[in-house]
Design a protein around this motif. Structure first.
Motif, PDB file in Angstrom:
ATOM      1  N   LEU A  15       0.822  -1.210   0.000  1.00 63.56           N
ATOM      2  CA  LEU A  15       0.000   0.000   0.000  1.00 63.56           C
ATOM      3  C   LEU A  15       0.855   1.260   0.000  1.00 63.56           C
ATOM      4  O   LEU A  15       0.581   2.211  -0.745  1.00 63.56           O
ATOM      5  CB  LEU A  15      -0.938   0.008   1.206  1.00 63.56           C
ATOM      6  CG  LEU A  15      -2.141  -0.915   1.132  1.00 63.56           C
ATOM      7  CD1 LEU A  15      -2.801  -1.053   2.500  1.00 63.56           C
ATOM      8  CD2 LEU A  15      -3.147  -0.395   0.108  1.00 63.56           C
ATOM      9  N   ILE A  16       1.894   1.269   0.803  1.00 60.96           N
ATOM     10  CA  ILE A  16       2.767   2.445   0.851  1.00 60.96           C
ATOM     11  C   ILE A  16       3.505   2.616  -0.475  1.00 60.96           C
ATOM     12  O   ILE A  16       3.600   3.727  -1.011  1.00 60.96           O
ATOM     13  CB  ILE A  16       3.761   2.338   2.029  1.00 60.96           C
ATOM     14  CG1 ILE A  16       2.995   2.467   3.350  1.00 60.96           C
ATOM     15  CG2 ILE A  16       4.842   3.414   1.934  1.00 60.96           C
ATOM     16  CD1 ILE A  16       3.827   2.153   4.577  1.00 60.96           C
ATOM     17  N   LEU A  22       2.072   6.197  -7.103  1.00 60.69           N
ATOM     18  CA  LEU A  22       0.976   6.944  -7.732  1.00 60.69           C
ATOM     19  C   LEU A  22       1.067   8.445  -7.451  1.00 60.69           C
ATOM     20  O   LEU A  22       0.811   9.265  -8.337  1.00 60.69           O
ATOM     21  CB  LEU A  22      -0.367   6.404  -7.244  1.00 60.69           C
ATOM     22  CG  LEU A  22      -0.749   5.029  -7.780  1.00 60.69           C
ATOM     23  CD1 LEU A  22      -1.942   4.465  -7.024  1.00 60.69           C
ATOM     24  CD2 LEU A  22      -1.054   5.110  -9.270  1.00 60.69           C
ATOM     25  N   ARG A  23       1.459   8.814  -6.240  1.00 66.42           N
ATOM     26  CA  ARG A  23       1.493  10.238  -5.883  1.00 66.42           C
ATOM     27  C   ARG A  23       2.644  10.968  -6.571  1.00 66.42           C
ATOM     28  O   ARG A  23       2.448  12.050  -7.119  1.00 66.42           O
ATOM     29  CB  ARG A  23       1.615  10.397  -4.374  1.00 66.42           C
ATOM     30  CG  ARG A  23       1.742  11.859  -3.934  1.00 66.42           C
ATOM     31  CD  ARG A  23       1.707  12.004  -2.460  1.00 66.42           C
ATOM     32  NE  ARG A  23       0.335  11.787  -2.017  1.00 66.42           N
ATOM     33  CZ  ARG A  23      -0.020  11.652  -0.753  1.00 66.42           C
ATOM     34  NH1 ARG A  23       0.892  11.693   0.196  1.00 66.42           N
ATOM     35  NH2 ARG A  23      -1.275  11.454  -0.418  1.00 66.42           N
ATOM     36  N   TYR A  24       3.840  10.386  -6.535  1.00 69.06           N
ATOM     37  CA  TYR A  24       5.002  11.125  -7.015  1.00 69.06           C
ATOM     38  C   TYR A  24       5.387  10.839  -8.461  1.00 69.06           C
ATOM     39  O   TYR A  24       6.049  11.644  -9.084  1.00 69.06           O
ATOM     40  CB  TYR A  24       6.192  10.871  -6.091  1.00 69.06           C
ATOM     41  CG  TYR A  24       5.918  11.391  -4.702  1.00 69.06           C
ATOM     42  CD1 TYR A  24       5.827  12.755  -4.465  1.00 69.06           C
ATOM     43  CD2 TYR A  24       5.701  10.525  -3.644  1.00 69.06           C
ATOM     44  CE1 TYR A  24       5.545  13.239  -3.200  1.00 69.06           C
ATOM     45  CE2 TYR A  24       5.419  10.992  -2.379  1.00 69.06           C
ATOM     46  CZ  TYR A  24       5.347  12.356  -2.163  1.00 69.06           C
ATOM     47  OH  TYR A  24       5.059  12.831  -0.922  1.00 69.06           O
ATOM     48  N   VAL A  25       4.976   9.721  -8.996  1.00 65.46           N
ATOM     49  CA  VAL A  25       5.297   9.410 -10.389  1.00 65.46           C
ATOM     50  C   VAL A  25       4.148   9.817 -11.305  1.00 65.46           C
ATOM     51  O   VAL A  25       4.339  10.502 -12.304  1.00 65.46           O
ATOM     52  CB  VAL A  25       5.636   7.910 -10.563  1.00 65.46           C
ATOM     53  CG1 VAL A  25       5.841   7.571 -12.027  1.00 65.46           C
ATOM     54  CG2 VAL A  25       6.871   7.553  -9.751  1.00 65.46           C
ATOM     55  N   PHE A  26       2.927   9.421 -10.946  1.00 69.29           N
ATOM     56  CA  PHE A  26       1.772   9.701 -11.805  1.00 69.29           C
ATOM     57  C   PHE A  26       0.956  10.908 -11.352  1.00 69.29           C
ATOM     58  O   PHE A  26      -0.015  11.278 -12.023  1.00 69.29           O
ATOM     59  CB  PHE A  26       0.863   8.463 -11.872  1.00 69.29           C
ATOM     60  CG  PHE A  26       1.507   7.296 -12.554  1.00 69.29           C
ATOM     61  CD1 PHE A  26       1.761   7.314 -13.919  1.00 69.29           C
ATOM     62  CD2 PHE A  26       1.889   6.180 -11.826  1.00 69.29           C
ATOM     63  CE1 PHE A  26       2.350   6.240 -14.548  1.00 69.29           C
ATOM     64  CE2 PHE A  26       2.487   5.102 -12.445  1.00 69.29           C
ATOM     65  CZ  PHE A  26       2.727   5.131 -13.811  1.00 69.29           C
ATOM     66  N   GLN A  27       1.301  11.511 -10.232  1.00 69.19           N
ATOM     67  CA  GLN A  27       0.569  12.657  -9.685  1.00 69.19           C
ATOM     68  C   GLN A  27      -0.921  12.345  -9.471  1.00 69.19           C
ATOM     69  O   GLN A  27      -1.783  13.191  -9.650  1.00 69.19           O
ATOM     70  CB  GLN A  27       0.707  13.886 -10.614  1.00 69.19           C
ATOM     71  CG  GLN A  27       2.128  14.295 -10.919  1.00 69.19           C
ATOM     72  CD  GLN A  27       2.884  14.715  -9.675  1.00 69.19           C
ATOM     73  OE1 GLN A  27       2.352  15.401  -8.837  1.00 69.19           O
ATOM     74  NE2 GLN A  27       4.122  14.284  -9.566  1.00 69.19           N
ATOM     75  N   LEU A  28      -1.209  11.097  -9.069  1.00 68.33           N
ATOM     76  CA  LEU A  28      -2.579  10.640  -8.823  1.00 68.33           C
ATOM     77  C   LEU A  28      -2.688   9.991  -7.444  1.00 68.33           C
ATOM     78  O   LEU A  28      -2.822   8.770  -7.327  1.00 68.33           O
ATOM     79  CB  LEU A  28      -3.009   9.619  -9.891  1.00 68.33           C
ATOM     80  CG  LEU A  28      -3.061  10.100 -11.330  1.00 68.33           C
ATOM     81  CD1 LEU A  28      -3.189   8.920 -12.279  1.00 68.33           C
ATOM     82  CD2 LEU A  28      -4.230  11.053 -11.503  1.00 68.33           C
TER      83      LEU A  28
END
Length: 163
Positions: A15-16, A22-28
């Motif tokens: 999960l982490i 998702l947050r830092y690579v895909f900005q999602l």
């Protein structure tokens, strides 16, 4: 307990990893990851606390073992520390039980997913409270036997040479 800690660690790590990716690579960023991650995290932490009590590898201050040279006095101080630790374990058990009963009664949920918090917070009572309390009780009984009846240690614990 080791198996439960590993079983809890695997989804937590996944999960982490997914959230960071998702947050830092895909900005999602996913809003629900933190809400779900608390369950394996709490179970891993609380079971780890119980395992440390079983293993006798919990954090303790060993100044007495260094400062006091007389074995009988050292055993007395270890027994006093064990009784104090057991008192805190009983308080944690009571707190965890009350917390568990409140969760059963009120059914709190997370904000985004409406995920029941009892899944995570029950670890306070069931893992750290019950299991940890049992191991601290056994340690106090063992030190009582050693200190007052000159008996040999029941189990030396994993960090003290036993398994």
């Amino acid at each position: 307990m080791r198996i439960l800690m590993v079983v809890a660690a695997v989804p937590l790590i996944l999960l982490i990893f997914a959230q960071v990716w998702l947050r830092y690579v895909f900005q999602l960023p996913l809003l629900w990851v933190e809400e779900v991650a608390i369950t394996p995290a709490f179970w891993m932490y609380m079971t780890g606390a119980a395992y440390a009590a079983y293993d006798k590898s919990h954090i303790r201050v060993g100044v007495i073992d260094i400062a006091v040279k007389d074995e009988k006095k050292r055993l007395t101080w270890r027994w006093i520390a064990s009784v104090i630790t057991l008192c805190f374990a009983v308080l944690f058990f009571i707190w965890g039980y009350n917390f568990f009963m409140e969760d059963l009664a009120f059914g709190p949920q997370t904000a985004t997913l409406r995920y029941p918090l009892i899944y995570a917070r029950s670890s306070f009572f069931l893992s750290a409270g019950i299991l940890g309390g049992i191991y601290f009780l056994l340690d106090t009984i063992d030190l009582t036997r050693q200190r007052f009846w000159n008996k040999a240690p029941l189990n030396r614990g994993l960090n003290e040479g036993g398994e």
